[in-house]
Design a protein around this motif. Structure first.
Motif, PDB file in Angstrom:
ATOM      1  N   GLY A  27       0.819  -1.214   0.000  1.00 25.50           N
ATOM      2  CA  GLY A  27       0.000   0.000   0.000  1.00 25.50           C
ATOM      3  C   GLY A  27       0.851   1.262   0.000  1.00 25.50           C
ATOM      4  N   GLY A  28       0.584   2.145  -0.950  1.00 25.60           N
ATOM      5  CA  GLY A  28       1.348   3.379  -1.048  1.00 25.60           C
ATOM      6  C   GLY A  28       2.685   3.181  -1.738  1.00 25.60           C
ATOM      7  N   ASN A  29       2.793   2.105  -2.492  1.00 28.50           N
ATOM      8  CA  ASN A  29       4.036   1.849  -3.215  1.00 28.50           C
ATOM      9  C   ASN A  29       4.485   3.111  -3.965  1.00 28.50           C
ATOM     10  N   PRO A  30       5.729   3.525  -3.763  1.00 29.79           N
ATOM     11  CA  PRO A  30       6.194   4.794  -4.341  1.00 29.79           C
ATOM     12  C   PRO A  30       6.051   4.881  -5.865  1.00 29.79           C
ATOM     13  N   ILE A  31       6.226   3.776  -6.575  1.00 28.55           N
ATOM     14  CA  ILE A  31       6.088   3.830  -8.041  1.00 28.55           C
ATOM     15  C   ILE A  31       4.630   4.110  -8.419  1.00 28.55           C
ATOM     16  N   SER A  32       3.702   3.438  -7.727  1.00 24.91           N
ATOM     17  CA  SER A  32       2.284   3.714  -7.955  1.00 24.91           C
ATOM     18  C   SER A  32       1.953   5.159  -7.600  1.00 24.91           C
ATOM     19  N   CYS A  33       2.518   5.633  -6.504  1.00 27.86           N
ATOM     20  CA  CYS A  33       2.267   7.021  -6.083  1.00 27.86           C
ATOM     21  C   CYS A  33       2.794   8.002  -7.123  1.00 27.86           C
ATOM     22  N   ALA A  34       3.942   7.678  -7.723  1.00 29.97           N
ATOM     23  CA  ALA A  34       4.498   8.554  -8.756  1.00 29.97           C
ATOM     24  C   ALA A  34       3.568   8.576  -9.969  1.00 29.97           C
ATOM     25  N   GLY A  35       3.026   7.400 -10.321  1.00 33.66           N
ATOM     26  CA  GLY A  35       2.075   7.325 -11.434  1.00 33.66           C
ATOM     27  C   GLY A  35       0.840   8.156 -11.144  1.00 33.66           C
ATOM     28  N   ALA A  36       0.317   8.045  -9.919  1.00 36.65           N
ATOM     29  CA  ALA A  36      -0.885   8.787  -9.532  1.00 36.65           C
ATOM     30  C   ALA A  36      -0.615  10.288  -9.534  1.00 36.65           C
ATOM     31  N   THR A  37       0.553  10.670  -9.054  1.00 31.52           N
ATOM     32  CA  THR A  37       0.897  12.094  -9.033  1.00 31.52           C
ATOM     33  C   THR A  37       0.926  12.645 -10.452  1.00 31.52           C
ATOM     34  N   ALA A  38       1.478  11.858 -11.393  1.00 33.67           N
ATOM     35  CA  ALA A  38       1.522  12.300 -12.793  1.00 33.67           C
ATOM     36  C   ALA A  38       0.111  12.450 -13.354  1.00 33.67           C
ATOM     37  N   VAL A  39      -0.797  11.550 -12.967  1.00 33.74           N
ATOM     38  CA  VAL A  39      -2.192  11.656 -13.430  1.00 33.74           C
ATOM     39  C   VAL A  39      -2.849  12.909 -12.849  1.00 33.74           C
ATOM     40  N   LEU A  40      -2.699  13.103 -11.549  1.00 31.15           N
ATOM     41  CA  LEU A  40      -3.345  14.258 -10.906  1.00 31.15           C
ATOM     42  C   LEU A  40      -2.794  15.576 -11.450  1.00 31.15           C
ATOM     43  N   ASP A  41      -1.496  15.605 -11.728  1.00 34.40           N
ATOM     44  CA  ASP A  41      -0.888  16.830 -12.254  1.00 34.40           C
ATOM     45  C   ASP A  41      -1.476  17.218 -13.606  1.00 34.40           C
ATOM     46  N   ARG A  42      -2.076  16.271 -14.307  1.00 35.26           N
ATOM     47  CA  ARG A  42      -2.656  16.532 -15.621  1.00 35.26           C
ATOM     48  C   ARG A  42      -4.085  17.072 -15.529  1.00 35.26           C
ATOM     49  N   MET A  43      -4.678  16.965 -14.326  1.00 34.11           N
ATOM     50  CA  MET A  43      -6.114  17.255 -14.205  1.00 34.11           C
ATOM     51  C   MET A  43      -6.445  18.739 -14.134  1.00 34.11           C
ATOM     52  N   GLY A  44      -5.423  19.588 -14.131  1.00 35.56           N
ATOM     53  CA  GLY A  44      -5.673  21.024 -14.008  1.00 35.56           C
ATOM     54  C   GLY A  44      -6.174  21.643 -15.312  1.00 35.56           C
ATOM     55  N   GLY A  45      -6.259  22.974 -15.327  1.00 30.32           N
ATOM     56  CA  GLY A  45      -6.663  23.719 -16.528  1.00 30.32           C
ATOM     57  C   GLY A  45      -8.027  23.273 -17.010  1.00 30.32           C
ATOM     58  N   ASP A  46      -8.151  23.057 -18.335  1.00 29.85           N
ATOM     59  CA  ASP A  46      -9.469  22.691 -18.873  1.00 29.85           C
ATOM     60  C   ASP A  46      -9.581  21.178 -19.126  1.00 29.85           C
ATOM     61  N   PHE A  47      -8.714  20.394 -18.467  1.00 32.12           N
ATOM     62  CA  PHE A  47      -8.710  18.944 -18.702  1.00 32.12           C
ATOM     63  C   PHE A  47     -10.092  18.320 -18.482  1.00 32.12           C
ATOM     64  N   LEU A  48     -10.706  18.640 -17.339  1.00 30.80           N
ATOM     65  CA  LEU A  48     -11.996  18.007 -17.015  1.00 30.80           C
ATOM     66  C   LEU A  48     -13.127  18.524 -17.914  1.00 30.80           C
ATOM     67  N   GLU A  49     -13.077  19.813 -18.247  1.00 32.33           N
ATOM     68  CA  GLU A  49     -14.082  20.335 -19.192  1.00 32.33           C
ATOM     69  C   GLU A  49     -13.964  19.598 -20.526  1.00 32.33           C
ATOM     70  N   ASN A  50     -12.730  19.296 -20.908  1.00 38.02           N
ATOM     71  CA  ASN A  50     -12.526  18.565 -22.156  1.00 38.02           C
ATOM     72  C   ASN A  50     -13.081  17.145 -22.088  1.00 38.02           C
TER      73      ASN A  50
END
Ligand SMILES: *Cc1c(COP(=O)(O)O)cnc(C)c1O
Length: 385
Positions: A280-303
């Motif tokens: 649980g909380g494996n750092p590689i998975s966390c890095a993947g999740a962080t990369a996903v969340l970092d993409r969610m800004g701006g107009d990503f969700l509207e798109n």
């Protein structure tokens, strides 16, 4: 021996698989071992939210693998702290627990709800209401939570303590929400059950009745969460934030993760020694999740919303399509005469990855899919239908 024979010789036959060996992927296209191309309308069942091998996501994961790939939960890591802070910030939750899958995230939610009630009221208030046609996972406990009889075979005895309420039936909910119940667990849009959004009035009733009785609400957003419906959490479409929300599938962009988020009321219930997970909380998975969340800004969700409306419109233009349910890029099409499973098989033949959900054709494309790729996939689908 070819790959399929080799595989079947040594792997248990628990899945119905197609005779295709996937080899690699790039953006929204997968390639099999013969180099055949497939447009991806399934994203590995909603996991590859940024498509295949997104550059920044790969970079984040490789950087983490070169830095520290795992340490036990006896220690702290910065990447976990960063991800938890980000997730809580984006959702309004106070604290979270790290697991590795959707089922584990739900197990955590179930344990949390029962302990919350036990700590406050003592024994006897352990039942959890779930809905008919729901899906909550494949472990024994989450199978029990799943409100579909087809899942309640072979593996007896199942876990006790689940009461099934008919989906969207407020009277049934009222009748069963007695003082043995500690939580109501639901998907805002039932995914495996056929891409069926709950009625707004029913969701309102769950929240009102639960608030009256200090019963916790648990939103299983394993499939609907992380932008899938055009909002970060599907609950935002209903104006609701459950006491507990679980996320998994799309969260880390295709590496295993599952989290259980809790609000102020119950975020300190799972005290030292009451829950855990080696990975649980494996750092590689966390890095993947962080990369996903970092993409969610701006107009990503509207798109996501915009592309979802576009895809739905294109589907409704097809003669064979009777109706389309769902939200954002989580859609289910009811066909007039053809069987969805046959269309999925035909799609594979013509280079299009599709899913079913019950009798419907299900669409869970990568959130990064382009209008051009939607058009390309739709052309293929039109030909098949
Ligand atoms: C897929 C799914 C699960 C189970 O997730 P796993 O990662 O397979 O354990 C649970 N709940 C919902 C709503 C899902 O869609």
């Amino acid at each position: 021996m070819n790959t399929i024979e080799q595989f079947n010789e040594h792997v248990m036959p628990s899945y119905g698989r197609f005779d295709v060996v996937m080899e690699r992927g790039s953006k929204r296209t997968a390639y099999d071992e013969n180099g055949k191309k497939y447009i991806d309308f399934g994203s590995g069942i909603g996991t590859n939210s940024l498509g295949f091998c997104d550059e920044k996501w790969v970079e984040a994961i490789c950087r983490q693998a070169r830095t520290i790939q795992h340490t036990s939960n006896y220690y702290y890591t910065k990447i976990q702290a960063d991800l938890a802070e980000k997730l809580c910030g984006m959702t309004g939750y106070k604290k979270m627990f790290f697991g590795n899958s959707g089922a584990e995230a739900n197990e955590c939610a179930i344990k949390l709800a029962r302990k919350y009630s036990f700590d406050k009221y003592g024994k006897g208030r352990h039942n959890i209401i779930t809905l008919t046609n729901s899906f909550h996972g494949r472990t024994l406990c989450t199978l029990s939570a799943t409100g579909q009889d087809v899942f309640h075979n072979y593996f007896f005895p199942f876990a006790e303590g689940f009461i099934y309420v008919e989906t969207n039936n407020i009277d049934d909910l009222k009748a069963k929400l007695d003082d043995t119940v500690c939580a109501v667990m639901f998907e805002y849009v039932q995914g495996e059950g056929g891409v069926c959004p709950l009625d707004k009035e029913f969701v309102n009733a769950i929240f009102e009745l639960c608030a009256e009785k200090d019963v916790l609400t648990i939103a299983d957003e394993v499939q609907t969460g992380v932008g899938r419906t055009g909002k970060f959490l599907a609950g935002e479409n209903f104006g609701k934030l459950a006491d507990i929300t679980t996320l998994a599938k799309g969260l880390a962009g295709g590496v295993p993760i599952g989290v259980c988020l809790a609000g102020e009321k119950c975020c300190d219930v799972l005290t030292k020694g009451t829950h855990g997970s080696t990975f649980g909380g494996n750092p590689i998975s966390c890095a993947g999740a962080t990369a996903v969340l970092d993409r969610m800004g701006g107009d990503f969700l509207e798109n996501v919303t915009r592309k979802g409306i576009y895809l739905k419109g294109k589907l409704l233009e097809i003669d064979e399509v009777e109706k389309v349910d769902g939200m954002g890029l989580m859609l289910g099409a009811t066909l007039k005469t053809k069987k969805a499973a046959d269309i999925v098989a035909a799609g594979l033949e013509s280079g299009l990855l599709l899913l079913t959900a019950k009798e419907k054709l299900r669409f869970l494309p990568p959130l990064t899919i382009t209008i051009e790729e939607i058009d390309e996939g739709i052309e293929k689908l039109k030909e098949i239908l």
